[in-house]
Design a protein around this motif. Structure first.
Motif, short mmCIF file in Angstrom:
data_model
loop_
_atom_site.label_atom_id
_atom_site.label_comp_id
_atom_site.label_asym_id
_atom_site.label_seq_id
_atom_site.Cartn_x
_atom_site.Cartn_y
_atom_site.Cartn_z
N VAL A 141 0.83 -1.19 0.00
CA VAL A 141 0.00 0.00 0.00
C VAL A 141 0.87 1.25 0.00
O VAL A 141 1.71 1.43 0.90
N LEU A 142 0.69 2.09 -1.01
CA LEU A 142 1.33 3.40 -1.04
C LEU A 142 0.36 4.39 -0.41
O LEU A 142 -0.66 4.73 -1.00
N ASP B 161 1.98 11.44 8.14
CA ASP B 161 2.60 10.35 8.90
C ASP B 161 1.74 9.94 10.09
O ASP B 161 1.74 8.77 10.50
N ALA B 162 0.97 10.88 10.67
CA ALA B 162 0.15 10.59 11.84
C ALA B 162 -1.21 9.98 11.48
O ALA B 162 -2.00 9.68 12.38
N GLN C 16 4.22 1.67 2.33
CA GLN C 16 5.06 2.83 2.64
C GLN C 16 4.21 4.10 2.63
O GLN C 16 3.29 4.24 1.82
N GLN C 17 4.54 5.01 3.52
CA GLN C 17 3.84 6.29 3.63
C GLN C 17 4.66 7.40 3.01
O GLN C 17 5.88 7.47 3.21
N ALA D 73 9.12 11.81 -2.84
CA ALA D 73 8.96 10.64 -1.97
C ALA D 73 8.17 9.55 -2.68
O ALA D 73 8.48 8.35 -2.54
N VAL D 74 7.14 9.92 -3.44
CA VAL D 74 6.36 8.93 -4.17
C VAL D 74 7.21 8.27 -5.24
O VAL D 74 7.17 7.04 -5.42
N VAL D 75 8.01 9.06 -5.96
CA VAL D 75 8.90 8.51 -6.98
C VAL D 75 9.87 7.51 -6.37
O VAL D 75 10.07 6.40 -6.89
#
Length: 434
Positions: A351-352, A357-358, A372-373, A381-383
């Protein structure tokens, strides 16, 4: 989340026997065969509670979500053993804000009149969901007038959602009146059921110091473990039909609305323009056009970003398993949990999570090592996350297995319905009747 947040009250204000013997009515705008997620969950709840022995019926509307292509249903019918009564109101096929508002008002007022004039006695409890938001005030008022107890099922926190999205200010008179009403609804309820720790904390904050937090339960959402199962892309007819077997597919399926950060996903896709990676977006919503236009401005063709409409219900077991990675995305400060995280776990894909983060979604995948978050709007960060998965097939396999294992242990439909039963009655449920 799982068992860590499935807190259920140990006692009821009324004796347990009275809770088991009373009549329950679930009031919800959407119910089977409507495909709205709220309707699907409320159908599961109603059928499951009835199968576990509760005297429960449903008050709802005619099907009218999305295309509205369902046949008109009888005014009184039975759905999998649950008595269902549908209000005679002229609802529209929801597609614009004005039509949503029209449907909300018409359904809520019709429900108010129906319940107010019903010949039931005092030994009745109303269960009602927070959609449409106007229904909250209506059911609270009619229960006060009739002397009925009620359980409030909170999925979408209004007016918090409207304030956070910038539609109205927090000091707006409408918002202030709405918050004041919410405090009364929370305090007067026999029970409040919600999802996720963020939404639980928001209820406690909005309800104020006079609220008894012991009557607030967190019950996770779920998926049907028999309908959504992991499926290899090579064996998936949807993947074969749409050319999804060979590329590494990053899949988002669901509503494309203002509360979802899909612009970040489209921008990240530009980094993979010349590689065998496809960002697939399935669904409709108010922000779809802007996402399509953004992809066009970036010069991304259908080999990099592809948009498909909502798929038929019988195609979902295949469309939802057509990705290598499944995306859950939401804006900052949205406390409600996206039901898509449970779907992603069920199909056994990493799961992306594009969310703070919270968020509960981030905590779920972190707890189970199931993905990953990435922060909202953080394209880099997504890349990096997609590149990491694409270059490490073992990681994809391990996190996908972790996702399905977490789903089976914590987020299956029987566990969710059992938790509703405990919350409503205060006792453990019997085995469902065959």
């Amino acid at each position: 989340m799982g068992s860590e947040t499935n807190t259920v009250r140990e006692t009821l204000d009324a004796p347990q026997g009275a809770a088991l013997d009373r009549e329950y009515v679930l009031v919800t705008e959407f119910f089977s065969p409507d495909t709205a997620s709220t309707g699907e969950y409320m159908t599961d709840v109603a059928v499951g509670l009835r199968a576990r022995g509760l005297d429960l019926s449903v008050l709802t509307a005619q099907p009218h979500y999305h295309s509205g292509d369902h046949e008109r249903q009888p005014r009184r019918t039975t759905v999998e053993g649950v008595p269902v009564e549908r209000l005679r109101v002229p609802l529209l096929r929801t597609s614009t804000t004005a039509r949503y508002l029209f449907d909300w008002v018409v359904f809520a007022l019709a429900a108010f009149v129906h319940l107010l004039l019903d010949d039931a006695g005092e030994d009745r409890e109303i269960l009602f969901v927070s959609n449409p938001p106007i229904l909250t005030a209506v059911v609270w008022a009619v229960c006060k007038l009739r002397g009925w107890e009620y359980t409030y099922i909170l999925y979408d926190p209004y007016p918090h959602t409207l304030v956070t999205a910038g539609y109205i200010g927090e000091d707006n008179p409408i918002a202030r009146l709405w918050y004041a009403l919410n405090r009364r609804v929370y305090r007067d309820a026999r029970g409040v059921i919600t999802i996720g720790t963020q939404l639980r904390d928001l209820v406690v904050e909005e309800a104020g110091p006079g609220f008894d937090a012991a009557k607030l339960d967190v019950v996770d959402l779920w998926e049907d473990e028999d309908v959504l199962v992991p499926l290899a892309k090579a064996d998936n007819p949807f993947s074969r039909r749409h050319g999804l077997v060979d590329p590494f597919v990053v899949l988002y399926s669901g509503n494309i609305g203002v509360m979802h950060d899909l612009g970040t996903l489209v921008r990240a896709a530009a980094a993979f323009e010349d590689e065998d990676v496809l960002f697939l977006v399935i669904g409709e919503g108010t922000e779809k056009r802007s996402c399509v236009e953004l992809a066009a401005r970036l010069g991304l063709d259908e080999g990099t970003v592809r948009f498909l409409p909502y798929q038929p219900l019988d195609a979902l077991p295949y469309s939802l398993t057509s990705g290598d990675v499944s995306v859950v995305s939401k804006r900052d400060d949205m406390p409600e949990v996206s039901c898509k995280v449970y779907t992603s776990l069920a199909v056994g894909e990493p799961v992306l999570v594009v969310a703070p983060d919270a968020s509960d979604e981030a905590r779920i995948v972190r707890t189970h090592d199931a993905g990953q978050q990435c922060p909202p709007r953080d394209v880099e960060a997504v890349v990096e996350a997609v590149e990491r998965w694409r270059s490490d097939s073992d990681l994809v396999e391990r996190q996908g297995e972790n996702a399905r294992r977490a789903f089976e242990r914590h987020y299956s439909k029987p566990r969710g319905v059992d938790a509703y039963y405990r919350s409503v009655t205060g006792v453990d449920p019997p085995a469902p009747e065959e």
